[in-house]
Design a protein around this motif. Structure first.
Motif, PDB file in Angstrom:
ATOM      1  N   ALA A  41       0.823  -1.208   0.000  1.00  0.00           N
ATOM      2  CA  ALA A  41       0.000   0.000   0.000  1.00  0.00           C
ATOM      3  C   ALA A  41       0.858   1.259   0.000  1.00  0.00           C
ATOM      4  CB  ALA A  41      -0.933  -0.004   1.211  1.00  0.00           C
ATOM      5  N   VAL A  42       1.968   1.215   0.738  1.00  0.00           N
ATOM      6  CA  VAL A  42       2.863   2.363   0.777  1.00  0.00           C
ATOM      7  C   VAL A  42       3.670   2.450  -0.516  1.00  0.00           C
ATOM      8  CG1 VAL A  42       4.790   3.448   2.004  1.00  0.00           C
ATOM      9  CG2 VAL A  42       2.988   2.279   3.296  1.00  0.00           C
TER      10      VAL A  42
ATOM     11  N   VAL B 167      -1.178   4.693   0.220  1.00  0.00           N
ATOM     12  CA  VAL B 167      -1.095   5.378   1.507  1.00  0.00           C
ATOM     13  C   VAL B 167       0.157   6.251   1.470  1.00  0.00           C
ATOM     14  CG1 VAL B 167      -0.778   5.097   3.997  1.00  0.00           C
ATOM     15  CG2 VAL B 167      -2.290   3.532   2.743  1.00  0.00           C
ATOM     16  N   PRO B 168       0.039   7.551   1.726  1.00  0.00           N
ATOM     17  CA  PRO B 168       1.205   8.431   1.643  1.00  0.00           C
ATOM     18  C   PRO B 168       2.182   8.202   2.790  1.00  0.00           C
ATOM     19  CG  PRO B 168      -0.711   9.650   2.401  1.00  0.00           C
ATOM     20  CD  PRO B 168      -1.204   8.292   2.005  1.00  0.00           C
ATOM     21  N   ILE B 169       3.463   8.357   2.494  1.00  0.00           N
ATOM     22  CA  ILE B 169       4.511   8.231   3.500  1.00  0.00           C
ATOM     23  C   ILE B 169       4.395   9.393   4.484  1.00  0.00           C
ATOM     24  CG2 ILE B 169       7.015   8.299   3.848  1.00  0.00           C
ATOM     25  CD1 ILE B 169       7.286   6.954   1.107  1.00  0.00           C
TER      26      ILE B 169
ATOM     27  N   ASP C 285       8.313   0.520   8.025  1.00  0.00           N
ATOM     28  CA  ASP C 285       9.555   1.284   8.115  1.00  0.00           C
ATOM     29  C   ASP C 285       9.758   2.073   6.819  1.00  0.00           C
ATOM     30  OD1 ASP C 285      12.097   2.287   8.470  1.00  0.00           O
ATOM     31  OD2 ASP C 285      13.106   0.350   8.306  1.00  0.00           O
ATOM     32  N   THR C 286       9.666   3.381   6.919  1.00  0.00           N
ATOM     33  CA  THR C 286       9.919   4.266   5.769  1.00  0.00           C
ATOM     34  C   THR C 286      10.989   5.276   6.157  1.00  0.00           C
ATOM     35  OG1 THR C 286       7.989   5.584   6.463  1.00  0.00           O
ATOM     36  CG2 THR C 286       7.657   3.998   4.669  1.00  0.00           C
ATOM     37  N   ALA C 287      12.070   4.774   6.764  1.00  0.00           N
ATOM     38  CA  ALA C 287      13.146   5.638   7.259  1.00  0.00           C
ATOM     39  C   ALA C 287      13.633   6.573   6.159  1.00  0.00           C
ATOM     40  CB  ALA C 287      14.309   4.786   7.768  1.00  0.00           C
ATOM     41  N   GLY C 288      13.808   7.848   6.505  1.00  0.00           N
ATOM     42  CA  GLY C 288      14.221   8.839   5.523  1.00  0.00           C
ATOM     43  C   GLY C 288      13.103   9.293   4.625  1.00  0.00           C
TER      44      GLY C 288
ATOM     45  N   LEU D 173      11.269   7.269   2.778  1.00  0.00           N
ATOM     46  CA  LEU D 173      11.394   6.498   1.545  1.00  0.00           C
ATOM     47  C   LEU D 173      10.796   5.105   1.709  1.00  0.00           C
ATOM     48  CD1 LEU D 173      15.150   7.297   0.740  1.00  0.00           C
ATOM     49  CD2 LEU D 173      13.135   8.364  -0.317  1.00  0.00           C
ATOM     50  N   VAL D 174      10.323   4.553   0.586  1.00  0.00           N
ATOM     51  CA  VAL D 174       9.962   3.138   0.531  1.00  0.00           C
ATOM     52  C   VAL D 174      11.237   2.353   0.233  1.00  0.00           C
ATOM     53  CG1 VAL D 174       8.615   1.378  -0.646  1.00  0.00           C
ATOM     54  CG2 VAL D 174       7.644   3.649  -0.292  1.00  0.00           C
TER      55      VAL D 174
END
Length: 380
Positions: A110-111, A116-118, A141-144, A146-147
């Protein structure tokens, strides 16, 4: 010019969620009508073949799964998904259950696909399972901001890393039957065929599950997957005997093989996983060995893990007894693949409002699946 018949293909994404693999289909690309969707999945997976050779199925229950994903119109929910357990060699699809491992993959999908927006280093995905009505949250986990295509989070059953996803089941008790304890008893004797009664707990949390006290049938609950193969027939008989008592089938009605889920629960003992990891008895609280459809599960389905954790809160249940009493928020489940910790929190009247498992997921491929027409004769 050489002409060929028009392509019959369906876009899909293959994901690994935990210890399962699942093809994800966007709702706009597949039929909405359940019968037509089942025909498409059976044809795409080659599901009439026990090895699913002429299709994209993985030939095991944990790798022959699918989900249809769409944006949700439900307030407070981002994603709806319909889970399909595609039968291996049966040419049928089970629609009566949910899969937490696939939900882990749905959250990442979804991400990654922009549904679904980060929202920073972690992104919340609120999901509804259309099979059961279960509400789940996946924290990706979208560290930074980012996907990520790869990650280092691991789960028991594989050394491969993936993107960390914290998966939480919300108000999981009684989603299918209306009660955490469908029969009103924390533990009871269940007569199976003409044999001696078996001590079980029948619980509905995450999924309807019947948990057999391993010691009552001269087993440990720490059997290997190969050893569990010999117990599949009578565990299926346990499932079939429990189903009408749990309100899942009418008396005399042929039960399915998806629910109730069934397995053994025993006290902790030392064992070694298939990957060679040594597990000490003090490393976990209860031994659990579940079936996935009619095959020993190589680890544990997350919906089963939720049910075991919920049962562990209930004084007198087979899980509570095996653990030797209450274990606090966390129940550490010893599975064939290793230890899966499950946290029950937000307790209200003894029922957990939140049940959380840390998982990992990875998008493996975007593809076009060439699907034979169901009515088209296939070469032998």
């Amino acid at each position: 010019m050489i002409e060929k018949e028009p392509d019959v293909h369906t876009p899909a994404t293959l994901v690994r969620g935990g210890t399962s693999k699942c093809w994800l289909f966007h709702q706009v690309h597949v039929p909405a009508e359940r019968g037509e969707l089942e025909e498409l999945l059976v044809a795409a997976y080659g599901a009439t073949d026990p090895v699913e050779l002429d299709g994209v199925g993985g030939a095991t229950p944990t790798t022959s799964k699918a989900a249809v994903v769409s944006a949700s119109a439900e307030p407070g929910t981002d994603i709806d998904y319909l889970f399909a357990q595609v039968g291996v060699g049966t040419g049928k699809v089970e629609w009566s259950s949910n899969c937490g491992n696939c939900a882990t993959g749905v959250a990442l999908y979804a991400v990654a696909k922009g549904l679904v927006p980060i929202t920073g280093d972690r992104t919340l995905v609120r999901m509804r399972n259309r099979n059961t009505g279960a509400q789940l949250e996946g924290v990706v986990d979208t560290a930074g901001g980012l996907v990520h295509d790869f990650g280092v989070q691991t789960v028991p059953g594989t050394r491969a890393g993936g993107v960390a996803v914290g998966l939480t089941f919300l108000d999981a008790a009684g989603r299918t039957t209306g009660s955490l304890l469908p029969t009103g008893q924390t533990a009871q004797e269940l007569r199976v065929d003409s044999g001696d009664p078996v001590l079980v707990s029948m619980v509905d949390a995450g999924a309807p599950v019947v948990l057999v006290d391993a010691g009552s049938v001269a087993l440990t609950g720490s059997e290997t997957v190969d050893q569990m193969l010999t117990h599949v027939p009578w565990l299926r008989a346990v499932r079939h005997a429990a189903a009408p008592l749990m309100g899942l089938t009418e008396p005399g009605e042929a039960p399915g093989d998806a629910v109730p889920k069934v397995g053994l629960v025993g006290k902790p003992v030392p064992y070694t996983t298939p990957l060679g990891e040594t597990i000490a008895a003090e490393d976990y609280d209860v031994s659990v060995r579940m079936l996935s459809m009619n095959t020993p599960h190589p680890a544990i389905g997350l919906t089963s893990a939720v049910a075991v954790a919920a049962a562990g809160l209930l004084k007198g249940s087979v899980a509570f007894r095996a653990a030797g009493g209450p274990t606090g928020d966390w129940l550490r489940i010893g599975t064939p693949a290793g230890v899966v910790p499950v946290r029950c929190s937000d307790l209200r009247n003894g029922l957990p409002g939140r049940v959380t498992v840390q998982r990992a997921a990875r998008l493996l491929a975007d593809a076009r699946i060439y699907v034979p027409e169901p009515s088209r004769p296939q070469a032998a």
